[in-house]
Structures are given as C-alpha cells and as structure tokens.
Motif scaffolding. Structure first.
Motif, PDB file in Angstrom:
ATOM      1  N   ARG A  98      36.200  43.778  47.966  1.00  0.00           N
ATOM      2  CA  ARG A  98      36.566  44.814  47.016  1.00  0.00           C
ATOM      3  C   ARG A  98      37.007  45.885  47.590  1.00  0.00           C
ATOM      4  O   ARG A  98      37.986  46.838  46.757  1.00  0.00           O
ATOM      5  CB  ARG A  98      35.133  44.989  46.200  1.00  0.00           C
ATOM      6  CG  ARG A  98      35.296  46.041  44.913  1.00  0.00           C
ATOM      7  CD  ARG A  98      33.867  46.318  44.337  1.00  0.00           C
ATOM      8  NE  ARG A  98      34.252  47.641  43.587  1.00  0.00           N
ATOM      9  CZ  ARG A  98      33.481  48.810  43.595  1.00  0.00           C
ATOM     10  NH1 ARG A  98      31.920  48.483  43.780  1.00  0.00           N
ATOM     11  NH2 ARG A  98      33.739  49.801  42.820  1.00  0.00           N
ATOM     12  N   GLU A 102      40.427  47.489  46.367  1.00  0.00           N
ATOM     13  CA  GLU A 102      40.669  49.014  45.674  1.00  0.00           C
ATOM     14  C   GLU A 102      41.388  50.056  46.720  1.00  0.00           C
ATOM     15  O   GLU A 102      42.012  50.719  46.172  1.00  0.00           O
ATOM     16  CB  GLU A 102      39.397  49.382  45.549  1.00  0.00           C
ATOM     17  CG  GLU A 102      38.694  48.567  44.210  1.00  0.00           C
ATOM     18  CD  GLU A 102      37.754  49.111  43.326  1.00  0.00           C
ATOM     19  OE1 GLU A 102      37.992  50.381  43.113  1.00  0.00           O
ATOM     20  OE2 GLU A 102      36.870  48.430  43.181  1.00  0.00           O
ATOM     21  N   GLU A 149      32.875  50.343  36.652  1.00  0.00           N
ATOM     22  CA  GLU A 149      33.861  49.394  36.618  1.00  0.00           C
ATOM     23  C   GLU A 149      35.099  49.746  36.103  1.00  0.00           C
ATOM     24  O   GLU A 149      36.086  49.244  36.532  1.00  0.00           O
ATOM     25  CB  GLU A 149      33.111  48.131  36.098  1.00  0.00           C
ATOM     26  CG  GLU A 149      34.015  46.937  36.431  1.00  0.00           C
ATOM     27  CD  GLU A 149      33.327  45.702  35.963  1.00  0.00           C
ATOM     28  OE1 GLU A 149      34.099  44.911  35.413  1.00  0.00           O
ATOM     29  OE2 GLU A 149      32.091  45.281  36.140  1.00  0.00           O
ATOM     30  N   MET A 153      38.858  49.938  37.445  1.00  0.00           N
ATOM     31  CA  MET A 153      39.647  48.874  36.958  1.00  0.00           C
ATOM     32  C   MET A 153      41.056  49.750  36.282  1.00  0.00           C
ATOM     33  O   MET A 153      42.115  49.367  36.424  1.00  0.00           O
ATOM     34  CB  MET A 153      39.337  48.163  35.615  1.00  0.00           C
ATOM     35  CG  MET A 153      38.249  46.883  36.322  1.00  0.00           C
ATOM     36  SD  MET A 153      38.960  45.864  37.601  1.00  0.00           S
ATOM     37  CE  MET A 153      40.520  45.333  36.790  1.00  0.00           C
ATOM     38  N   SER A 154      40.591  51.022  35.691  1.00  0.00           N
ATOM     39  CA  SER A 154      41.841  51.913  35.273  1.00  0.00           C
ATOM     40  C   SER A 154      42.656  52.336  36.598  1.00  0.00           C
ATOM     41  O   SER A 154      43.838  52.227  36.487  1.00  0.00           O
ATOM     42  CB  SER A 154      41.256  53.140  34.635  1.00  0.00           C
ATOM     43  OG  SER A 154      42.204  53.984  33.999  1.00  0.00           O
ATOM     44  N   LEU A 157      44.744  49.271  37.366  1.00  0.00           N
ATOM     45  CA  LEU A 157      46.009  49.048  36.408  1.00  0.00           C
ATOM     46  C   LEU A 157      47.113  49.967  36.589  1.00  0.00           C
ATOM     47  O   LEU A 157      48.264  49.525  36.505  1.00  0.00           O
ATOM     48  CB  LEU A 157      45.316  49.408  34.934  1.00  0.00           C
ATOM     49  CG  LEU A 157      46.447  49.231  33.818  1.00  0.00           C
ATOM     50  CD1 LEU A 157      46.712  47.695  33.766  1.00  0.00           C
ATOM     51  CD2 LEU A 157      45.801  49.680  32.383  1.00  0.00           C
ATOM     52  N   TYR A 165      45.255  43.366  40.075  1.00  0.00           N
ATOM     53  CA  TYR A 165      44.499  43.689  39.100  1.00  0.00           C
ATOM     54  C   TYR A 165      43.747  42.497  38.818  1.00  0.00           C
ATOM     55  O   TYR A 165      42.510  42.742  38.667  1.00  0.00           O
ATOM     56  CB  TYR A 165      45.259  44.264  37.775  1.00  0.00           C
ATOM     57  CG  TYR A 165      44.525  44.573  36.597  1.00  0.00           C
ATOM     58  CD1 TYR A 165      44.135  45.995  36.271  1.00  0.00           C
ATOM     59  CD2 TYR A 165      44.091  43.829  35.508  1.00  0.00           C
ATOM     60  CE1 TYR A 165      43.096  46.348  35.562  1.00  0.00           C
ATOM     61  CE2 TYR A 165      43.323  44.054  34.559  1.00  0.00           C
ATOM     62  CZ  TYR A 165      42.857  45.394  34.477  1.00  0.00           C
ATOM     63  OH  TYR A 165      41.907  45.588  33.564  1.00  0.00           O
ATOM     64  N   GLU A 166      44.269  41.443  38.482  1.00  0.00           N
ATOM     65  CA  GLU A 166      43.499  40.030  37.994  1.00  0.00           C
ATOM     66  C   GLU A 166      42.551  39.570  39.377  1.00  0.00           C
ATOM     67  O   GLU A 166      41.417  39.337  38.844  1.00  0.00           O
ATOM     68  CB  GLU A 166      44.420  39.088  37.748  1.00  0.00           C
ATOM     69  CG  GLU A 166      45.283  39.421  36.452  1.00  0.00           C
ATOM     70  CD  GLU A 166      46.309  38.114  36.047  1.00  0.00           C
ATOM     71  OE1 GLU A 166      46.475  37.276  37.268  1.00  0.00           O
ATOM     72  OE2 GLU A 166      47.099  38.161  35.086  1.00  0.00           O
ATOM     73  N   GLU A 169      39.803  41.957  39.200  1.00  0.00           N
ATOM     74  CA  GLU A 169      38.780  41.565  37.833  1.00  0.00           C
ATOM     75  C   GLU A 169      37.891  40.448  38.071  1.00  0.00           C
ATOM     76  O   GLU A 169      36.737  40.552  37.411  1.00  0.00           O
ATOM     77  CB  GLU A 169      39.913  41.205  36.696  1.00  0.00           C
ATOM     78  CG  GLU A 169      39.267  41.337  35.198  1.00  0.00           C
ATOM     79  CD  GLU A 169      40.241  41.217  34.205  1.00  0.00           C
ATOM     80  OE1 GLU A 169      40.145  41.655  33.077  1.00  0.00           O
ATOM     81  OE2 GLU A 169      41.373  40.329  34.591  1.00  0.00           O
ATOM     82  N   ASN A 172      35.256  41.448  40.422  1.00  0.00           N
ATOM     83  CA  ASN A 172      34.330  42.515  39.630  1.00  0.00           C
ATOM     84  C   ASN A 172      33.090  41.527  39.032  1.00  0.00           C
ATOM     85  O   ASN A 172      32.024  41.915  38.838  1.00  0.00           O
ATOM     86  CB  ASN A 172      34.837  43.531  38.542  1.00  0.00           C
ATOM     87  CG  ASN A 172      35.243  44.601  39.276  1.00  0.00           C
ATOM     88  OD1 ASN A 172      34.705  45.090  40.268  1.00  0.00           O
ATOM     89  ND2 ASN A 172      36.104  45.168  38.792  1.00  0.00           N
ATOM     90  N   SER A 173      33.578  40.486  38.196  1.00  0.00           N
ATOM     91  CA  SER A 173      32.760  39.564  37.642  1.00  0.00           C
ATOM     92  C   SER A 173      31.770  38.949  38.471  1.00  0.00           C
ATOM     93  O   SER A 173      30.475  38.885  38.429  1.00  0.00           O
ATOM     94  CB  SER A 173      33.541  38.394  36.712  1.00  0.00           C
ATOM     95  OG  SER A 173      34.518  38.902  35.909  1.00  0.00           O
ATOM     96  N   ARG A 176      29.122  41.943  39.620  1.00  0.00           N
ATOM     97  CA  ARG A 176      28.365  42.776  38.463  1.00  0.00           C
ATOM     98  C   ARG A 176      27.002  42.903  38.592  1.00  0.00           C
ATOM     99  O   ARG A 176      26.358  43.772  38.562  1.00  0.00           O
ATOM    100  CB  ARG A 176      29.149  42.198  37.138  1.00  0.00           C
ATOM    101  CG  ARG A 176      28.772  43.057  35.934  1.00  0.00           C
ATOM    102  CD  ARG A 176      29.633  42.653  34.629  1.00  0.00           C
ATOM    103  NE  ARG A 176      30.933  42.950  34.907  1.00  0.00           N
ATOM    104  CZ  ARG A 176      31.826  41.998  34.318  1.00  0.00           C
ATOM    105  NH1 ARG A 176      31.575  40.937  33.738  1.00  0.00           N
ATOM    106  NH2 ARG A 176      33.080  42.121  34.730  1.00  0.00           N
TER     107      ARG A 176
END
Length: 243
Positions: A98, A102, A149, A153-154, A157, A165-166, A169, A172-173, A176
C-alpha cells in the motif's frame, strides 16, 4: 447429405440476470470476508452459504472463485475454498505494498491533479476532522477509518491512472479490517490526523518529494506494530473483544 451436428453444444452465454446474481453474491460474500465473518483458515460450506443467501450453489461457486483470485479466499483443489489466514508477515506485506502504491499515486497527483481536484480532496478530509479523537466509541473510530480511506482514494484518483486506482481499491478491501484496528487507538488516530495535515500541505504546494516521505511514514507499519495488529485482529475474531 446433411451436415452432422457437433456432439458438443456451445456453452450458453450468461444472461443478464445470472451475471447480476453472481455480482450480488460476490459483493455479499466479499463483505463477510472483509470483516472476517469467516474465521481464518475456515473451510467455506458452499451449501450452507447458498442457503443463507437464498441462491443456488452455482453463483456461490463463481463468486468464491472470483474472491480467491482477489485474495479473500484460498482454493484448494478437490477440497474447496478456505478463508484467508492472518499472519504478521501478511499484514506487514500488505501495508508495504500500500505504501509503494500510494507514494506513486501522490507523485502523480502533484503532477496531474487540477487545483479543483486538490480542493475536493482536502474537503473530503475536512468534513471528518471534527470527529472526536479521544472518544473510543466504535462508531467514531470506524468513521475515521472510512474517512481515511476516502481521502487516500481521492489522491489516487488524481493520479489519472486507472490501473493504479483499481489496484489500490482492491488492496484497501483486503486491509480494511486491519485499518480499523490500527485506528482504534486514540494516539494512532491523532498521529493520522497530524500526518493528514502535512500530506494536505505538501499536496497544495505540489511538493511531491516531501509528500512522498510523509505518505511513507503515514502508511508503513513496523514489523512490531504488525504483530500487535494481528493479535488484536485474532482476539476480535475468535473472542469478540478488543484488547
């Protein structure tokens, strides 16, 4: 002379309804997996799960296959599907990944994000900054985790990179459950707030180098902390309480 028909009939295409059914089952089972309603290493009873969701085994099997590809399940040939395990090494590895993603997202956001994009990202965090950091009410720190989160994610984006991004995403799942645990401690939430202020400042200045260092510090989980988060996660799953 008649043309002999093939003995093998073509596979029927999925109807919109069947595809929709698989998607709904996937989302329902994914939510259970994200929150570890299936205990680590637990074998998934497909018949029981199908009955619980009120569907046949076919969409359940297809959903489980997708979840295995996404890292939420393990598929063992001739034995079935098992819930993902929890280990300190696994938790640490996810946070390392991550951090890498990021940092790249932040760098691209500084280059590609518009002033309006940056303002929208800042607004996402500002709408949650008044949540009481000292309040240990579960609803509060879960809201902090959700806001955290959404904020990150913003930024992703703004990278204008759909694959990046995907990927984030999906990751992150997977984390979480652990993100909520990490932010359940008031001191950790306060640190996260302070670091967000620094990230926002670097983003507004489009200072990629400074921002990337802050993002790394903000996200990276030490090996020792990964052990603590893992212990807390297992305690919640198996004993239903917080340490």
């Amino acid at each position: 002379m008649t043309v002999q028909q093939s003995k093998t009939s073509p596979k029927p295409k999925k109807t919109g309804r069947s595809a929709d059914s698989v998607d709904k089952v996937y989302e329902a089972v994914k939510k259970l997996a994200v929150d570890y309603h299936f205990r680590p290493g637990e074998r998934i009873n497909e018949v029981e799960l199908a009955g619980r969701l009120g569907v046949s085994r076919t969409p359940v099997r297809e959903a489980l296959n997708r979840l295995a590809r996404d890292g939420f399940m393990t598929c063992v040939p001739n034995r079935g599907f098992y819930s993902r395990e929890i280990t300190p090494q696994g938790v640490h590895a996810m946070y390392e990944m991550r951090a890498v993603i990021e940092q790249a997202a932040f760098r691209f956001a500084c280059l590609r994000g518009s002033d309006d994009d940056i303002a929208a990202t800042v607004a996402i965090w500002n709408t949650h900054k008044d949540i009481s950091l000292e309040d240990d009410a579960v609803g509060n720190w879960e809201r902090v985790a959700e806001a955290d989160e959404a904020f990150h994610m913003s930024i992703a984006l703004m990278s204008k990179n759909e694959l990046l991004y995907e990927t984030l995403e999906g990751l992150n799942s997977l984390i979480r459950f652990f993100r909520r645990i990490d932010l359940a401690t008031p001191s950790r939430r306060i640190n996260a707030y302070d670091e967000h202020v620094e990230i926002i400042d670097a983003l507004c200045c489009r200072d990629a180098e400074r921002g990337v260092k802050i993002v790394e510090q903000h996200i990276t989980l030490s090996s020792e902390h990964a052990v603590e988060v893992t212990k807390e996660g297992l305690a919640r799953i198996f004993f239903g309480y917080q340490r």
